[in-house]
Design an enzyme around this catalytic site. Sequence first.
Site, PDB file in Angstrom:
ATOM      1  N   ALA A  65       0.839  -1.203   0.000  1.00 34.05           N
ATOM      2  CA  ALA A  65       0.000   0.000   0.000  1.00 34.05           C
ATOM      3  C   ALA A  65       0.877   1.257   0.000  1.00 34.05           C
ATOM      4  O   ALA A  65       0.504   2.283  -0.572  1.00 34.05           O
ATOM      5  CB  ALA A  65      -0.922   0.000   1.215  1.00 34.05           C
ATOM      6  N   CYS A  72      10.086  -5.537  -7.341  1.00 31.79           N
ATOM      7  CA  CYS A  72       9.875  -6.234  -8.620  1.00 31.79           C
ATOM      8  C   CYS A  72      10.201  -7.727  -8.502  1.00 31.79           C
ATOM      9  O   CYS A  72      10.978  -8.146  -7.632  1.00 31.79           O
ATOM     10  CB  CYS A  72      10.787  -5.664  -9.691  1.00 31.79           C
ATOM     11  SG  CYS A  72      10.447  -3.964 -10.134  1.00 31.79           S
ATOM     12  N   GLU A  74      12.068  -9.478 -10.441  1.00 30.94           N
ATOM     13  CA  GLU A  74      13.478  -9.797 -10.721  1.00 30.94           C
ATOM     14  C   GLU A  74      14.328  -9.706  -9.458  1.00 30.94           C
ATOM     15  O   GLU A  74      15.167 -10.567  -9.172  1.00 30.94           O
ATOM     16  CB  GLU A  74      14.061  -8.836 -11.772  1.00 30.94           C
ATOM     17  CG  GLU A  74      13.416  -8.921 -13.129  1.00 30.94           C
ATOM     18  CD  GLU A  74      12.181  -8.032 -13.289  1.00 30.94           C
ATOM     19  OE1 GLU A  74      11.429  -7.827 -12.309  1.00 30.94           O
ATOM     20  OE2 GLU A  74      11.965  -7.558 -14.418  1.00 30.94           O
ATOM     21  N   CYS A 111      13.169  -3.198 -15.043  1.00 32.64           N
ATOM     22  CA  CYS A 111      13.287  -1.757 -14.760  1.00 32.64           C
ATOM     23  C   CYS A 111      14.750  -1.420 -14.445  1.00 32.64           C
ATOM     24  O   CYS A 111      15.602  -2.307 -14.278  1.00 32.64           O
ATOM     25  CB  CYS A 111      12.375  -1.373 -13.593  1.00 32.64           C
ATOM     26  SG  CYS A 111      13.050  -1.798 -11.975  1.00 32.64           S
TER      27      CYS A 111
HETATM   28  N1  THU Z   1       7.463  -4.890 -12.151  1.00 30.76           N
HETATM   29  C1  THU Z   1       8.244  -5.988 -12.038  1.00 30.76           C
HETATM   30  O1  THU Z   1       8.061  -6.837 -11.152  1.00 30.76           O
HETATM   31  N2  THU Z   1       9.252  -6.140 -12.930  1.00 30.76           N
HETATM   32  C2  THU Z   1       9.499  -5.297 -13.965  1.00 30.76           C
HETATM   33  O2  THU Z   1      10.427  -5.540 -14.734  1.00 30.76           O
HETATM   34  C3  THU Z   1       8.670  -4.122 -14.166  1.00 30.76           C
HETATM   35  C4  THU Z   1       7.638  -3.865 -13.144  1.00 30.76           C
HETATM   36  C5  THU Z   1       6.349  -4.748 -11.199  1.00 30.76           C
HETATM   37  C6  THU Z   1       6.454  -3.639 -10.214  1.00 30.76           C
HETATM   38  C7  THU Z   1       5.008  -3.394  -9.889  1.00 30.76           C
HETATM   39  O3  THU Z   1       4.593  -4.331  -8.914  1.00 30.76           O
HETATM   40  C8  THU Z   1       4.261  -3.712 -11.177  1.00 30.76           C
HETATM   41  O4  THU Z   1       5.155  -4.520 -11.935  1.00 30.76           O
HETATM   42  C9  THU Z   1       3.861  -2.496 -11.980  1.00 30.76           C
HETATM   43  O5  THU Z   1       4.941  -1.655 -12.190  1.00 30.76           O
END
Ligand code: THU
Length: 160
Positions: A65, A72, A74, A111
């Site tokens: 939240a 992420c 990765e 990212c």
């Molecule tokens: N996200 C990832 O887990 N990996 C990426 O390479 C890009 C974005 C996630 C972060 C967030 O929980 C959601 O995707 C939206 O950005």
Amino acid sequence: MKEMILQTKVLVCPYGELTDTDREVVDAARAATANSYAIYSHFNVGAAVRLGSGIIVSGTNQENAAYPSGICAERTTLFWANSQYPNEPVETLAIAARTEQGELEVPIPPCGACRQVILETEKRFGRNIRIILYGARQCYIIEDGVKALLPLSFNADFLE
Ligand code: THU
């Protein structure tokens, strides 16, 4: 003034053309999307790594939240793998994502923060990581390590 051109080689192929070995780690990333905790973005990301011994470990994005406290897929996966198997090099990293509409057609790239963590993992084990980005229509394979995705990167060499 001289120009410096930094090139990135990306192999593009449909899922069906991946080798069995690559398909195995990609499938682990695809399956992991089901465990994603993404109640805010509804963007479910799965990642999986193949380690030196052949073990495959997967992880997902974990949202919060307080948005920046989430992480992420990765980084979840790399930190988990490196915590559980600190002496096993990461050979391959696969990434896949799905929304409520299903699997993404186009591969999602990691990212910037995740690229930096992938770079640290490469440095740590002294080897490039093969990166496979899954898309239902096509996959991208980056064979030359994360530097292809993070040119002019900052790493420990500059701290010496
Ligand atoms: N996200 C990832 O887990 N990996 C990426 O390479 C890009 C974005 C996630 C972060 C967030 O929980 C959601 O995707 C939206 O950005």
